[in-house]
Design a protein around this motif. Structure first.
Motif, PDB file in Angstrom:
ATOM      1  N   UNK A  25      33.987  29.757 -41.266  1.00 49.26           N
ATOM      2  CA  UNK A  25      33.837  28.345 -41.631  1.00 49.26           C
ATOM      3  C   UNK A  25      32.385  27.898 -41.435  1.00 49.26           C
ATOM      4  N   UNK A  85      26.218  15.901 -31.204  1.00 51.57           N
ATOM      5  CA  UNK A  85      27.437  15.295 -30.661  1.00 51.57           C
ATOM      6  C   UNK A  85      27.113  14.517 -29.391  1.00 51.57           C
ATOM      7  N   UNK A 144      25.219  13.654 -36.166  1.00 50.03           N
ATOM      8  CA  UNK A 144      25.675  15.043 -36.292  1.00 50.03           C
ATOM      9  C   UNK A 144      25.736  15.519 -37.746  1.00 50.03           C
ATOM     10  N   UNK A 145      26.237  14.669 -38.647  1.00 49.24           N
ATOM     11  CA  UNK A 145      26.428  15.157 -40.018  1.00 49.24           C
ATOM     12  C   UNK A 145      25.101  15.417 -40.732  1.00 49.24           C
ATOM     13  N   UNK A 191      36.916  27.456 -30.672  1.00 54.16           N
ATOM     14  CA  UNK A 191      37.093  27.603 -32.111  1.00 54.16           C
ATOM     15  C   UNK A 191      37.276  26.308 -32.873  1.00 54.16           C
ATOM     16  N   UNK A 192      38.125  25.407 -32.380  1.00 52.67           N
ATOM     17  CA  UNK A 192      38.306  24.095 -33.008  1.00 52.67           C
ATOM     18  C   UNK A 192      38.553  24.187 -34.511  1.00 52.67           C
ATOM     19  N   UNK A 213      40.911  23.734 -37.908  1.00 55.39           N
ATOM     20  CA  UNK A 213      41.866  22.691 -38.262  1.00 55.39           C
ATOM     21  C   UNK A 213      43.227  23.339 -38.483  1.00 55.39           C
ATOM     22  N   UNK A 263      23.862  18.944 -39.622  1.00 56.25           N
ATOM     23  CA  UNK A 263      24.509  20.017 -40.371  1.00 56.25           C
ATOM     24  C   UNK A 263      23.832  20.174 -41.733  1.00 56.25           C
ATOM     25  N   UNK A 264      23.512  19.048 -42.369  1.00 54.65           N
ATOM     26  CA  UNK A 264      22.856  19.114 -43.678  1.00 54.65           C
ATOM     27  C   UNK A 264      21.511  19.843 -43.600  1.00 54.65           C
ATOM     28  N   UNK A 280      31.473  21.426 -46.478  1.00 52.79           N
ATOM     29  CA  UNK A 280      31.526  19.994 -46.800  1.00 52.79           C
ATOM     30  C   UNK A 280      30.145  19.382 -47.053  1.00 52.79           C
ATOM     31  N   UNK A 281      29.153  19.771 -46.236  1.00 50.65           N
ATOM     32  CA  UNK A 281      27.855  19.092 -46.297  1.00 50.65           C
ATOM     33  C   UNK A 281      26.956  19.635 -47.403  1.00 50.65           C
ATOM     34  N   UNK A 296      23.538  19.876 -31.754  1.00 51.76           N
ATOM     35  CA  UNK A 296      24.337  19.513 -32.924  1.00 51.76           C
ATOM     36  C   UNK A 296      24.473  18.009 -33.121  1.00 51.76           C
ATOM     37  N   UNK A 333      36.101  22.961 -45.908  1.00 51.95           N
ATOM     38  CA  UNK A 333      35.556  21.939 -45.000  1.00 51.95           C
ATOM     39  C   UNK A 333      34.234  22.409 -44.404  1.00 51.95           C
ATOM     40  N   UNK A 350      27.179  24.648 -36.063  1.00 52.72           N
ATOM     41  CA  UNK A 350      27.779  25.163 -34.838  1.00 52.72           C
ATOM     42  C   UNK A 350      29.184  25.697 -35.062  1.00 52.72           C
TER      43      UNK A 350
END
Lengths: 293, 234
Positions: free
Chosen positions: B147, B50, B70-71, B85-86, B88, B74-75, B102-103, B48, B99, B80
């Motif tokens: 998500x 990170x 990382x961003x 869970x992470x 928000x 995702x695009x 978002x990408x 990913x 969110x 991931x």
């Protein structure tokens, strides 16, 4: 009636603190650091506005915009050069760096513009409105200061809660790695935060100089510390907290000065902070973060 | 689709991943199983973006992605759903889902996709205005997966989806994973619950102190003696 007028001047001072406190609280919320150079950005903003008004003869709005532009760029630059390389360093290293940046800016100002204070030209002097048959006089300057603060608070709250970028900011403040996994560019969110905070510092500097028109290289220190206190009092990381903390601090300061002792004012202000933190360590509106497993 | 070759990752002074190779083909569910500290999450974080690898390559459809931020990853469609869970917690379920998207560039379709995700997780629809932190553990796991789906992943990396959940919920989560896969999403699954993971995986790899010690189809590994001994309780 006297009390009311003191209260209003406390709200005016508090409005300025609140605008500065936003810079501390937003940067803390997103980057989890205390940007002690924030007060000195105010100072730079004051010099820029001074030169724009006095030397270049800009109209007030243009001078304000120039100051905002310079401070915004300065804020982004400070973050890029001084703080970004320390993204994974200990918080103590970042804190000391921030103090270093603060001294750097003060000394740069000293070198460039000297230690003699510059007298800020009179601005926002549009007279008074009289209430209660002339018993209560409120200057337009005060009204403009308070209104500016309210407008900023409303806009910022809407921005953070309603826009895509604002949601990304809140996500970063909760969990940066998770935000990265959403495809959020965390570095640009941090830059944006510094940009907003520093731009607001410029607005605060002009409002501050309208009230206290002496510009010196250490001009930002005291308001910076007071606004930081306001941010902690309200709950650091919280935007409404910065507003509430700023207003309370301004009111307490003015009332204490008038009714108790002008020498003890600062001691009283900080005692209030200590008391609040004793009973509510996260500040008045600060949230205790709890996690569910 | 996703190819990992010679991947090494340092975690501070420790080499957590010591040169691993594996592949995930289009439409598959591939499981990465192993004990705590074997390097599973490190591998996921590196894919990913990170974490940065110290050596090796990660390619998506032939394109090197391991040096991208990382961003950007995702695009490209590698999404991931992280361990723990992470979500928000201080944002609503709807905000969490947006969110997730978002990408994406196709902003117009996000709303209809949210409805599709709600069909898969009806419980989230009921609570869409609720703060995510008020959900139970199982609901939070569903939100985290929903998500990730909102990002329209080509490949979804699922890290320990069963962690801390009751056996009944674990079954439900794995059923949903299969469902997501059937809808065309390739899945790379990291699990300590080897039995469940091998049960739904087309293929699997066993990770042992930073190295791949075994690989095969899910069924092969389920019946392998060494896997039985080490991960399935005899």
């Amino acid at each position: 009636m006297k009390f009311l007028s003191y209260l209003i001047s406390g709200i005016r001072l508090g409005s300025i603190y609140a605008i500065i406190a936003l810079g501390y609280t937003m940067v803390y919320g997103i980057a989890k650091m205390l940007n002690f150079a924030h007060g000195d950005v105010i100072m730079i903003g004051a010099y820029v506005a001074f030169f724009a008004l006095y030397r270049a003869g800009f109209p007030l709005v243009a001078a304000l915009l120039a100051s905002v532009a310079v401070c915004t760029i300065l804020g982004i630059t400070i973050e890029k050069l001084a703080y970004k390389p320390l993204r994974s360093a200990t918080s103590l290293a970042v804190l000391i760096t921030a103090i270093g940046v603060s001294y750097f800016l003060q000394n740069a100002a000293l070198l460039l513009w000297g230690s003699t204070s510059k007298i800020f030209p009179t601005i926002l002097d549009y007279g008074f409105i009289e209430l209660f048959g002339g018993e209560l006089k409120i200057s337009y300057q005060i009204l403009i200061t308070i209104a500016t603060c309210i407008v900023i608070m409303v806009c910022l709250t809407l921005f953070v809660n309603k826009t895509r970028m604002g949601k990304a900011m809140r996500a970063c403040s909760e969990d940066k790695d998770a935000a990265r996994l959403m495809g959020i560019n965390v570095n640009s969110v941090i830059s944006l935060t510094f940009a907003i905070g520093s731009g607001l510092a410029a607005v605060a500097s002009v409002l501050l100089c309208a009230t206290y028109p002496t510009v010196t290289p250490t001009l930002g220190s005291m308001p910076g510390i007071k606004a930081f206190t306001a941010a902690v009092l309200g709950g650091i990381g919280s935007i409404p907290g910065a507003f509430l903390g700023g207003l309370l601090l301004g009111i307490i300061e003015v009332i204490a000065k008038v009714y108790i002792s002008s020498e003890l004012t600062d001691a009283i202000v900080f005692s209030v902070l200590v008391l609040v933190l004793l009973f509510k360590p996260t500040g008045l509106l600060g949230r205790k973060t709890s996690e569910k497993v | 689709m996703l190819k990992v070759e010679g991947l090494k990752v340092n975690y501070g002074m420790i080499e957590a991943v010591k040169g691993i190779d594996f592949e995930v083909h289009d439409g598959e569910i591939v499981a990465l199983i192993g004990a705590n500290g074997a390097g599973k999450t490190t591998t996921m974080h590196t894919i990913s973006g990170l974490l940065k690898p110290s050596a090796g390559s990660i390619t998506l459809d032939g394109k090197e992605v391991s040096r991208l931020p990382a961003h950007k990853i995702v695009e490209l469609g590698i999404v991931q759903c992280p361990e723990g869970r992470r979500i928000f917690a201080q944002q609503t379920i709807e905000e969490n889902l947006s969110l997730g998207a978002y990408a994406r560039k196709d902003r117009k379709e996000i709303e209809s996709d949210m409805e599709k995700v709600f069909d898969l997780f009806p419980i989230l629809k009921e609570r869409r205005k609720q703060l995510a932190g008020t959900l139970s553990g199982g609901e939070q796991q569903m939100l985290a997966m929903a998500r990730a789906l909102m990002a329209k992943p080509k490949i979804m990396l699922l890290d320990e989806p069963s962690m801390g959940l009751s056996p009944l919920l674990v079954k439900e989560i794995f059923y949903i994973i299969k469902d997501i896969n059937r809808q065309g999403v390739t899945v790379l699954l990291v699990e300590q619950n080897a039995k469940m993971a091998l049960g739904i995986a087309n293929r699997a790899y066993v990770l042992e102190s930073g190295k791949i010690s075994l690989s095969g189809t899910g069924e092969e590994l389920l019946n392998s003696d060494s896997v039985k001994k080490a991960y399935l309780g005899g």
